[in-house]
Design a protein around this motif. Structure first.
Motif, PDB file in Angstrom:
ATOM      1  N   ASP A  44       0.599  -0.984  -0.055  1.00 49.37           N
ATOM      2  CA  ASP A  44      -0.113  -0.117   0.259  1.00 49.37           C
ATOM      3  C   ASP A  44       0.494   1.444  -0.301  1.00 49.37           C
ATOM      4  OD1 ASP A  44      -2.576  -1.904   0.094  1.00 49.37           O
ATOM      5  OD2 ASP A  44      -2.258  -1.772   2.446  1.00 49.37           O
ATOM      6  N   GLY A  45       1.939   0.864   1.177  1.00 53.88           N
ATOM      7  CA  GLY A  45       2.442   2.194   1.285  1.00 53.88           C
ATOM      8  C   GLY A  45       3.214   2.716  -0.482  1.00 53.88           C
ATOM      9  N   GLU A  46       4.442   1.173  -1.413  1.00 56.32           N
ATOM     10  CA  GLU A  46       4.462   1.801  -2.110  1.00 56.32           C
ATOM     11  C   GLU A  46       4.223   2.440  -3.396  1.00 56.32           C
ATOM     12  OE1 GLU A  46       6.183  -2.409  -2.366  1.00 56.32           O
ATOM     13  OE2 GLU A  46       7.812  -1.941  -1.099  1.00 56.32           O
ATOM     14  N   GLU A  47       3.029   1.804  -3.527  1.00 57.62           N
ATOM     15  CA  GLU A  47       2.189   2.189  -4.774  1.00 57.62           C
ATOM     16  C   GLU A  47       1.387   3.612  -4.182  1.00 57.62           C
ATOM     17  OE1 GLU A  47      -1.267  -0.541  -4.470  1.00 57.62           O
ATOM     18  OE2 GLU A  47      -0.328  -2.257  -5.235  1.00 57.62           O
ATOM     19  N   PHE A  48       0.759   3.738  -3.330  1.00 52.60           N
ATOM     20  CA  PHE A  48       0.718   5.270  -2.387  1.00 52.60           C
ATOM     21  C   PHE A  48       1.122   6.605  -2.819  1.00 52.60           C
ATOM     22  CE2 PHE A  48      -0.785   8.850   0.169  1.00 52.60           C
ATOM     23  CZ  PHE A  48      -1.682   9.247  -0.791  1.00 52.60           C
ATOM     24  N   LEU A  49       2.228   6.303  -2.290  1.00 55.42           N
ATOM     25  CA  LEU A  49       3.872   7.364  -2.163  1.00 55.42           C
ATOM     26  C   LEU A  49       4.009   7.612  -3.765  1.00 55.42           C
ATOM     27  CD1 LEU A  49       5.695   6.363   1.110  1.00 55.42           C
ATOM     28  CD2 LEU A  49       3.527   9.178   0.892  1.00 55.42           C
ATOM     29  N   ALA A  50       4.041   6.277  -4.868  1.00 57.27           N
ATOM     30  CA  ALA A  50       4.318   6.783  -5.879  1.00 57.27           C
ATOM     31  C   ALA A  50       2.752   7.152  -6.634  1.00 57.27           C
ATOM     32  CB  ALA A  50       4.273   5.053  -6.753  1.00 57.27           C
ATOM     33  N   LEU A  51       1.935   7.319  -6.628  1.00 60.60           N
ATOM     34  CA  LEU A  51       0.752   7.580  -6.907  1.00 60.60           C
ATOM     35  C   LEU A  51       0.543   8.754  -7.038  1.00 60.60           C
ATOM     36  CD1 LEU A  51      -2.114   7.181  -8.207  1.00 60.60           C
ATOM     37  CD2 LEU A  51      -2.936   6.580  -6.881  1.00 60.60           C
ATOM     38  N   ALA A  52       0.846   9.382  -4.853  1.00 61.49           N
ATOM     39  CA  ALA A  52       0.056  10.890  -4.704  1.00 61.49           C
ATOM     40  C   ALA A  52       1.041  11.988  -6.060  1.00 61.49           C
ATOM     41  CB  ALA A  52       0.978  10.861  -3.425  1.00 61.49           C
ATOM     42  N   PRO A  53       2.045  11.739  -6.187  1.00 66.55           N
ATOM     43  CA  PRO A  53       2.837  13.079  -7.043  1.00 66.55           C
ATOM     44  C   PRO A  53       2.171  12.986  -8.425  1.00 66.55           C
ATOM     45  CG  PRO A  53       4.401  11.856  -5.664  1.00 66.55           C
ATOM     46  CD  PRO A  53       3.356  11.066  -5.566  1.00 66.55           C
ATOM     47  N   GLN A  54       1.575  11.404  -8.687  1.00 64.94           N
ATOM     48  CA  GLN A  54       1.257  11.578 -10.180  1.00 64.94           C
ATOM     49  C   GLN A  54      -0.590  12.703  -9.972  1.00 64.94           C
ATOM     50  OE1 GLN A  54       0.895   8.139 -11.082  1.00 64.94           O
ATOM     51  NE2 GLN A  54       2.866   7.624 -10.627  1.00 64.94           N
ATOM     52  N   VAL A  55      -1.110  12.539  -8.942  1.00 66.94           N
ATOM     53  CA  VAL A  55      -1.906  13.005  -8.976  1.00 66.94           C
ATOM     54  C   VAL A  55      -2.369  14.718  -9.680  1.00 66.94           C
ATOM     55  CG1 VAL A  55      -3.965  13.375  -7.741  1.00 66.94           C
ATOM     56  CG2 VAL A  55      -3.681  10.948  -7.969  1.00 66.94           C
ATOM     57  N   PRO A  56      -1.802  15.227  -8.700  1.00 62.90           N
ATOM     58  CA  PRO A  56      -0.764  15.488  -7.675  1.00 62.90           C
ATOM     59  C   PRO A  56      -1.840  15.815  -6.110  1.00 62.90           C
ATOM     60  CG  PRO A  56      -0.488  17.460  -8.053  1.00 62.90           C
ATOM     61  CD  PRO A  56      -1.246  16.811  -9.321  1.00 62.90           C
ATOM     62  N   VAL A  57      -1.792  14.907  -5.284  1.00 66.22           N
ATOM     63  CA  VAL A  57      -2.305  15.048  -4.261  1.00 66.22           C
ATOM     64  C   VAL A  57      -1.627  16.455  -3.518  1.00 66.22           C
ATOM     65  CG1 VAL A  57      -2.810  14.736  -1.867  1.00 66.22           C
ATOM     66  CG2 VAL A  57      -3.305  12.907  -3.613  1.00 66.22           C
ATOM     67  N   ARG A  58      -2.624  16.789  -2.979  1.00 65.13           N
ATOM     68  CA  ARG A  58      -1.842  18.426  -2.531  1.00 65.13           C
ATOM     69  C   ARG A  58      -2.626  18.147  -1.219  1.00 65.13           C
ATOM     70  NH1 ARG A  58      -5.474  22.799  -1.046  1.00 65.13           N
ATOM     71  NH2 ARG A  58      -6.454  22.452  -2.183  1.00 65.13           N
ATOM     72  N   THR A  59      -1.735  18.268   0.695  1.00 60.94           N
ATOM     73  CA  THR A  59      -2.249  17.862   2.023  1.00 60.94           C
ATOM     74  C   THR A  59      -1.847  19.532   2.149  1.00 60.94           C
ATOM     75  OG1 THR A  59       0.514  17.871   2.123  1.00 60.94           O
ATOM     76  CG2 THR A  59      -1.053  15.767   2.245  1.00 60.94           C
ATOM     77  N   GLU A  60      -3.481  19.502   2.322  1.00 61.30           N
ATOM     78  CA  GLU A  60      -4.117  20.733   3.752  1.00 61.30           C
ATOM     79  C   GLU A  60      -3.354  20.957   4.093  1.00 61.30           C
ATOM     80  OE1 GLU A  60      -5.610  24.494   3.699  1.00 61.30           O
ATOM     81  OE2 GLU A  60      -5.373  23.507   2.269  1.00 61.30           O
ATOM     82  N   ILE A  61      -2.837  21.510   5.411  1.00 61.65           N
ATOM     83  CA  ILE A  61      -2.578  21.152   6.705  1.00 61.65           C
ATOM     84  C   ILE A  61      -1.560  22.626   7.919  1.00 61.65           C
ATOM     85  CG2 ILE A  61      -0.709  19.549   5.868  1.00 61.65           C
ATOM     86  CD1 ILE A  61       2.044  21.428   5.593  1.00 61.65           C
ATOM     87  N   GLU A  62      -2.438  21.880   8.787  1.00 60.44           N
ATOM     88  CA  GLU A  62      -2.315  23.533   9.704  1.00 60.44           C
ATOM     89  C   GLU A  62      -1.062  23.010  10.473  1.00 60.44           C
ATOM     90  OE1 GLU A  62      -5.760  24.590  11.681  1.00 60.44           O
ATOM     91  OE2 GLU A  62      -6.534  24.439  10.541  1.00 60.44           O
ATOM     92  N   VAL A  63       0.475  23.881  10.770  1.00 60.53           N
ATOM     93  CA  VAL A  63       1.206  23.427  11.224  1.00 60.53           C
ATOM     94  C   VAL A  63       1.558  24.171  12.769  1.00 60.53           C
ATOM     95  CG1 VAL A  63       3.728  23.431  11.572  1.00 60.53           C
ATOM     96  CG2 VAL A  63       2.478  23.188   9.299  1.00 60.53           C
ATOM     97  N   PHE A  64       2.320  23.667  13.279  1.00 59.20           N
ATOM     98  CA  PHE A  64       2.153  23.231  14.782  1.00 59.20           C
ATOM     99  C   PHE A  64       3.271  23.235  15.615  1.00 59.20           C
ATOM    100  CE2 PHE A  64      -2.956  22.504  14.571  1.00 59.20           C
ATOM    101  CZ  PHE A  64      -2.944  23.206  15.709  1.00 59.20           C
ATOM    102  N   PRO A  65       3.616  23.696  16.184  1.00 57.84           N
ATOM    103  CA  PRO A  65       4.956  23.914  17.458  1.00 57.84           C
ATOM    104  C   PRO A  65       4.682  22.016  18.306  1.00 57.84           C
ATOM    105  CG  PRO A  65       4.613  25.980  18.317  1.00 57.84           C
ATOM    106  CD  PRO A  65       3.416  24.986  16.772  1.00 57.84           C
ATOM    107  N   LEU A  66       6.393  22.079  18.348  1.00 53.74           N
ATOM    108  CA  LEU A  66       6.050  20.400  18.824  1.00 53.74           C
ATOM    109  C   LEU A  66       5.490  20.435  20.190  1.00 53.74           C
ATOM    110  CD1 LEU A  66       6.625  17.486  19.246  1.00 53.74           C
ATOM    111  CD2 LEU A  66       9.605  18.282  20.544  1.00 53.74           C
TER     112      LEU A  66
END
Length: 327
Positions: free
Chosen positions: A282-304
């Motif tokens: 699953d990991g290998e397939e998806f991480l190869a596919l994500a840049p082709q879509v390309p998947v955009r991750t919407e993120i909210e960043v916090f410090p540790l």
């Protein structure tokens, strides 16, 4: 190293300083750069999942760099950029492991639950369960791919070739899988908490043809539905929404009890199934596919040191997309 540690369920994470870990045979020492804040982390912190280790450093959507290797490590070198997912170790010898279904290994150990995770400056990982990260993503952008993305992808595969796809709970996993589904030419119907117009608007911005409250009737009969929200009653709603022969995929590791429902909702060769963890394939397939879509991750960043705030906002449904800790 600095870390945020859970001493007991239903208590806040505490900032601690611990010795830097040292890699054993087959292990990598990773300098963590970013770690996603996943709903499964909430289930660990809130005591919904009860078979883990305490105290524990949570976090299983880890992006970082290899800084040292234990004996026998052959897959990676110091300086390599890697991701660490939820599934952190398996026996490798049981029937499930031998069949390539290591996600079902009875002896499996999970990152941030049995094994210290990524809410820390350093962590250890089994070389077998690390992935090379696509260059197209920063560490913060890549982190949610390692659970929200992977579980979403496995769930989508389990949904078969469904053209009309319902997604219940539009959070981190849903916002990623919706993009993959649209890339594959599927129609996405997004179901959110009642009145959550922000999430509905977000879903439409990612290509959903319809977005509405989880209790609303389906505007079209669905071919399949994926449930990310940990609400058992949604199984009944989804069964009512899918056509004969349709599939309902329960994608979470924890869900409240499913209430009783009339057999007519299941009849007609409808299927209810769960998704457990992930496989390396699953990991290998998806991480190869994500840049082709390309998947955009919407993120909210916090410090540790704001990990408790990130968890609280996730618990309250106040995160758009995915929360990520920058370490």
């Amino acid at each position: 190293m600095k870390a945020m540690q859970l001493a007991a369920p239903r208590s806040p994470l505490a900032p601690v300083e611990l010795p830097d870990p040292e890699p054993g045979p087959g292990q990598l020492l990773i300098r963590v750069h970013a770690c996603g804040v996943c709903r499964t982390d909430l289930h660990v912190v809130d005591g919904d999942l009860t078979e883990g280790r305490m105290p524990i450093i949570p976090g299983h959507e880890i992006a970082g760099v290899v800084v040292a290797k234990g004996a026998g490590v052959e897959r990676f070198e110091a300086g390599d950029r890697v991701g660490i997912p939820w599934l952190g170790w398996t026996c490798g010898t049981c029937e499930h492991c031998r069949a390539g279904r290591e996600n079902l290994c009875d002896a499996a150990r999970f990152t941030g639950y049995h094994l210290d995770g990524g809410y820390a400056q350093y962590t250890l990982a089994d070389q077998r369960y690390c992935f090379a990260l696509p260059d197209a993503y920063s560490d913060e952008e890549a982190a949610p791919l390692l659970c929200a993305g992977l579980i979403g992808y496995r769930s989508l595969v389990m949904a078969g070739d469904a053209r009309r796809l319902g997604i219940y709970g539009f959070g981190a996993a849903a916002h990623i899988v919706a993009q993959v589904a649209r890339h594959q030419g599927r129609e996405v119907y997004a179901y959110t908490r009642p009145g959550d117009t922000d999430a509905q608007r977000f879903a439409r911005s990612l290509g959903a043809v319809w977005a509405g409250d989880s209790g609303a009737p389906a505007p079209e009969p669905l071919d399949a539905a994926i449930i990310f929200a940990p609400v058992g009653a949604l199984v009944v709603s989804a069964l009512a929404a899918v056509r004969k022969g349709g599939t309902v995929v329960c994608a979470g590791i924890h869900m409240s009890d499913i209430p009783s429902f009339p057999y007519r909702l299941l009849w007609g060769e409808r299927v209810v199934r769960s998704v457990a963890n992930l496989t390396r394939r699953d990991g290998e397939e998806f991480l190869a596919l994500a840049p082709q879509v390309p998947v955009r991750t919407e993120i909210e960043v916090f410090p540790l040191d704001q990990a408790n705030e990130a968890l609280a906002r996730l618990r309250e449904g106040r995160i758009t997309g995915a929360a990520v800790l920058r370490i």
